[in-house]
Structures are given as C-alpha cells and as structure tokens.
Write a protein that holds these residues in place. Structure first.
Motif, PDB file in Angstrom:
ATOM      1  N   LEU A  92       5.181   5.409   2.132  1.00  0.00           N
ATOM      2  CA  LEU A  92       4.646   6.747   1.932  1.00  0.00           C
ATOM      3  C   LEU A  92       5.194   7.308   0.629  1.00  0.00           C
ATOM      4  O   LEU A  92       6.329   7.031   0.247  1.00  0.00           O
ATOM      5  CB  LEU A  92       5.016   7.648   3.107  1.00  0.00           C
ATOM      6  N   CYS A  93       4.380   8.087  -0.055  1.00  0.00           N
ATOM      7  CA  CYS A  93       4.767   8.642  -1.357  1.00  0.00           C
ATOM      8  C   CYS A  93       4.351  10.107  -1.373  1.00  0.00           C
ATOM      9  O   CYS A  93       3.161  10.419  -1.436  1.00  0.00           O
ATOM     10  CB  CYS A  93       4.087   7.859  -2.479  1.00  0.00           C
ATOM     11  N   THR A  94       5.314  11.003  -1.310  1.00  0.00           N
ATOM     12  CA  THR A  94       5.011  12.409  -1.054  1.00  0.00           C
ATOM     13  C   THR A  94       5.828  13.356  -1.924  1.00  0.00           C
ATOM     14  O   THR A  94       6.882  12.987  -2.442  1.00  0.00           O
ATOM     15  CB  THR A  94       5.284  12.721   0.440  1.00  0.00           C
ATOM     16  N   GLY A  95       5.333  14.570  -2.048  1.00  0.00           N
ATOM     17  CA  GLY A  95       6.104  15.621  -2.697  1.00  0.00           C
ATOM     18  C   GLY A  95       7.121  16.239  -1.757  1.00  0.00           C
ATOM     19  O   GLY A  95       8.024  16.960  -2.185  1.00  0.00           O
ATOM     20  N   ARG A  96       6.982  15.967  -0.471  1.00  0.00           N
ATOM     21  CA  ARG A  96       7.922  16.495   0.518  1.00  0.00           C
ATOM     22  C   ARG A  96       9.288  15.818   0.379  1.00  0.00           C
ATOM     23  O   ARG A  96       9.404  14.752  -0.220  1.00  0.00           O
ATOM     24  CB  ARG A  96       7.395  16.236   1.929  1.00  0.00           C
ATOM     25  N   PRO A  97      10.329  16.394   0.994  1.00  0.00           N
ATOM     26  CA  PRO A  97      11.643  15.737   0.998  1.00  0.00           C
ATOM     27  C   PRO A  97      11.618  14.435   1.799  1.00  0.00           C
ATOM     28  O   PRO A  97      10.693  14.179   2.580  1.00  0.00           O
ATOM     29  CB  PRO A  97      12.558  16.771   1.670  1.00  0.00           C
ATOM     30  N   ASN A  98      12.668  13.653   1.638  1.00  0.00           N
ATOM     31  CA  ASN A  98      12.753  12.362   2.317  1.00  0.00           C
ATOM     32  C   ASN A  98      12.690  12.502   3.836  1.00  0.00           C
ATOM     33  O   ASN A  98      12.109  11.656   4.517  1.00  0.00           O
ATOM     34  CB  ASN A  98      14.050  11.652   1.918  1.00  0.00           C
ATOM     35  N   ILE A  99      13.281  13.551   4.378  1.00  0.00           N
ATOM     36  CA  ILE A  99      13.310  13.701   5.829  1.00  0.00           C
ATOM     37  C   ILE A  99      11.898  13.774   6.410  1.00  0.00           C
ATOM     38  O   ILE A  99      11.633  13.272   7.511  1.00  0.00           O
ATOM     39  CB  ILE A  99      14.142  14.947   6.234  1.00  0.00           C
ATOM     40  N   VAL A 142       0.863  -1.185   0.000  1.00  0.00           N
ATOM     41  CA  VAL A 142       0.000   0.000   0.000  1.00  0.00           C
ATOM     42  C   VAL A 142       0.893   1.227   0.000  1.00  0.00           C
ATOM     43  O   VAL A 142       1.790   1.351   0.845  1.00  0.00           O
ATOM     44  CB  VAL A 142      -0.920   0.042   1.237  1.00  0.00           C
ATOM     45  N   THR A 143       0.671   2.123  -0.946  1.00  0.00           N
ATOM     46  CA  THR A 143       1.430   3.373  -0.966  1.00  0.00           C
ATOM     47  C   THR A 143       0.467   4.529  -0.723  1.00  0.00           C
ATOM     48  O   THR A 143      -0.609   4.592  -1.322  1.00  0.00           O
ATOM     49  CB  THR A 143       2.202   3.540  -2.294  1.00  0.00           C
ATOM     50  N   ILE A 144       0.855   5.415   0.181  1.00  0.00           N
ATOM     51  CA  ILE A 144      -0.051   6.454   0.670  1.00  0.00           C
ATOM     52  C   ILE A 144       0.602   7.827   0.552  1.00  0.00           C
ATOM     53  O   ILE A 144       1.706   8.053   1.059  1.00  0.00           O
ATOM     54  CB  ILE A 144      -0.430   6.204   2.150  1.00  0.00           C
ATOM     55  N   ASP A 145      -0.075   8.732  -0.112  1.00  0.00           N
ATOM     56  CA  ASP A 145       0.341  10.133  -0.141  1.00  0.00           C
ATOM     57  C   ASP A 145       0.198  10.715   1.272  1.00  0.00           C
ATOM     58  O   ASP A 145      -0.574  10.194   2.092  1.00  0.00           O
ATOM     59  CB  ASP A 145      -0.549  10.886  -1.138  1.00  0.00           C
ATOM     60  N   ILE A 146       0.922  11.784   1.553  1.00  0.00           N
ATOM     61  CA  ILE A 146       0.851  12.382   2.895  1.00  0.00           C
ATOM     62  C   ILE A 146      -0.157  13.527   2.954  1.00  0.00           C
ATOM     63  O   ILE A 146      -1.207  13.417   3.581  1.00  0.00           O
ATOM     64  CB  ILE A 146       2.249  12.852   3.363  1.00  0.00           C
ATOM     65  N   ASP A 147       0.136  14.645   2.301  1.00  0.00           N
ATOM     66  CA  ASP A 147      -0.705  15.838   2.434  1.00  0.00           C
ATOM     67  C   ASP A 147      -2.040  15.663   1.718  1.00  0.00           C
ATOM     68  O   ASP A 147      -2.093  15.296   0.542  1.00  0.00           O
ATOM     69  CB  ASP A 147       0.032  17.054   1.882  1.00  0.00           C
TER      70      ASP A 147
END
Length: 269
Positions: free
Chosen positions: A41-48, A6-11
């Motif tokens: 997790l799969c996000t536009g944010r940086p890895n940190i 399962v891959t989930i966006d954050i924002d």
C-alpha cells in the motif's frame, strides 16, 4: 514481463467513498498474492493507517506511507526509508500557518501526532482517517527543538478553496526546500523535498530487486502521478482528475465501482 509487485493507493483507490473496501477487491487482492505477486500500500496517511489496511487484507511486507516519506515492514517493523523535514524550515512554515486562522495544523513524528488547536475537521482526519490520537502541546515549535529530531510531516487541514491559494503561497516561499502537495481536497501535506511516492517505490523496488517493468501502480490523485509514471504499468482510477488519467497506461473503473479489482483482473488474473 510478468508483474511481481502491485502498489495501491488507499484513499480514492483501494477504499470507496464510505471508507470501506469492497468484497470483490478483497478477493482479487488475495488471488493476486496467491500467485506470488507482492502487494504494498502507498498512501499519504501515516504508517499506522497503512498497517491497519494491510493487516485487514492479509498483506505482509513493506508499506509506503506519509506520501512516500516513510517505508516500514508491517510484520518485522524494519524501516528502509524515513525522509524528514529540516527543523529550521518546519519552524518557519509553522509560524506562517499560525497566521492563517482558517487552518488547523498537525505535526507528525512517524505515527505520533501533535497539535496546538484542532477544529472538528482536523480532529476527524486524525482520529478516523490517519488513525492517530493527537497529543495537544502548547507550542509545536518548542516541541520541535525539544525533540532534537526532524519531523516527518506537517499536515494542514482546511477548506479546499482556502488551501488552493495557501498552497501556491507556500510553494512560492519554500517550494525548492520542501515538497508541498495535496493528498485530498481538504488536506495539505508538507514533507521532505526528496520525498514522493515515486521515489519511495523506486527505493522499495531496489530493496526487493524488482525491475520497473515488473511493477503495477494504481492511484487516483496528483500525489500518485510520479508513482504511476515510475511503474511499468501505471493505472489511474476512473475518479482521477484528467491530468492523472493522461499519464496512465490504463484507466480503471472508479473507486466506488471496483476499479482496483478491474485492474488486477486485466493485468494479472
């Protein structure tokens, strides 16, 4: 075919508008992992920032960040993907951004962020959303050549209406050479032409030897579309634009109403 990843966006997906994760969502994610289903997790944010939320949720494994330009294991530190911007193109785009005084510009090398000037919005985004402490430099373009390596991303922040027209302008100039996309109303990401969440998910699935039909992807925005399309089960949040909902297999509740938990219950638990 059973879901294995399962891959989930954050924002707008994992977190509510107040930037918190509901207890119900936390519990459902843990139950999914107890069934030996991997979560990333799969996000536009940086890895940190991806690592921060992964650790908070007890997720161990590869996390996709920078809108698909970067994949790193949050325990071992192993990097399996890092798509970068060619320095020459980055320099030209930075010069154009400087001409528009309504925007603030940040340059990211993985989790390191540089800037020349940042307004209050841009500083908030970097400190509280990207979870990076920006480093001020006199000339970003000079830094690019001094570093002798390609940057990961250019982040432009500004008011939504101004960014709409600026994005169209940049696409006309460089749309064939870089990927220009919105990861939020006030954010414009400029990344490698190869990079996207869908491509990153494909790279990760091949690494893990998981078939598309065994993947569920959950997202809410335009930058999630190819990820949702790639997965065997693509889920759009209730707060997603209609264009995103149209390509999804399932529409969950909104991010403020436990949409991720609903999707996990529907297909896995």
């Amino acid at each position: 075919m059973a879901i294995r990843l399962v891959t989930i966006d954050i924002d707008g997906t994992l977190i509510r508008d107040d930037l918190t994760v509901s207890q119900k969502t936390v519990e459902k994610i843990k139950k999914v992992m107890e069934k030996n289903v991997m979560v990333t997790l799969c996000t536009g944010r940086p890895n940190i920032a991806a690592k921060y939320f992964a650790e908070m949720l007890g997720i161990e494994g590869y996390q996709i960040s920078q809108n698909g330009a970067y994949i790193k294991h949050n325990i071992t530190g192993n990097i399996i993907l890092h798509d970068t911007l060619p320095r020459g193109i980055a320099e030209k785009i930075i010069l154009i951004c400087r001409e528009h005084k309504n925007f603030s510009l940040s340059l990211l090398y993985e989790d390191i962020c540089y800037y020349e000037t940042l307004d209050e919005l841009a500083m908030h985004v970097n400190l509280n959303i990207n979870l990076v402490k920006p480093i001020r430099v006199d000339d970003i373009n000079e830094l690019i050549w001094k570093e002798r390596k390609n940057p990961t991303k250019i982040l432009v922040t500004g008011q939504a209406r101004d960014l709409d027209s600026f994005m169209r302008y940049l696409i006309r100039l460089y749309g064939s050479q870089v990927n220009i996309l919105r990861s939020g109303a006030q954010f414009l990401d400029i990344i490698s032409a190869k990079a996207s969440k869908g491509r990153a998910l494909k790279v990760l699935s091949e690494k893990l030897k998981i078939q598309r039909q065994e993947i569920m992807a959950i997202g809410d925005n335009f930058n999630d579309i190819d990820m949702i399309e790639f997965a065997g089960i693509g889920v759009a949040m209730g707060n997603a634009p209609d264009e995103v909902k149209k390509i999804a297999d399932f529409i969950a509740s909104s991010n403020n109403n436990d949409g991720v938990a609903d999707a996990l219950e529907e297909f896995i638990l």
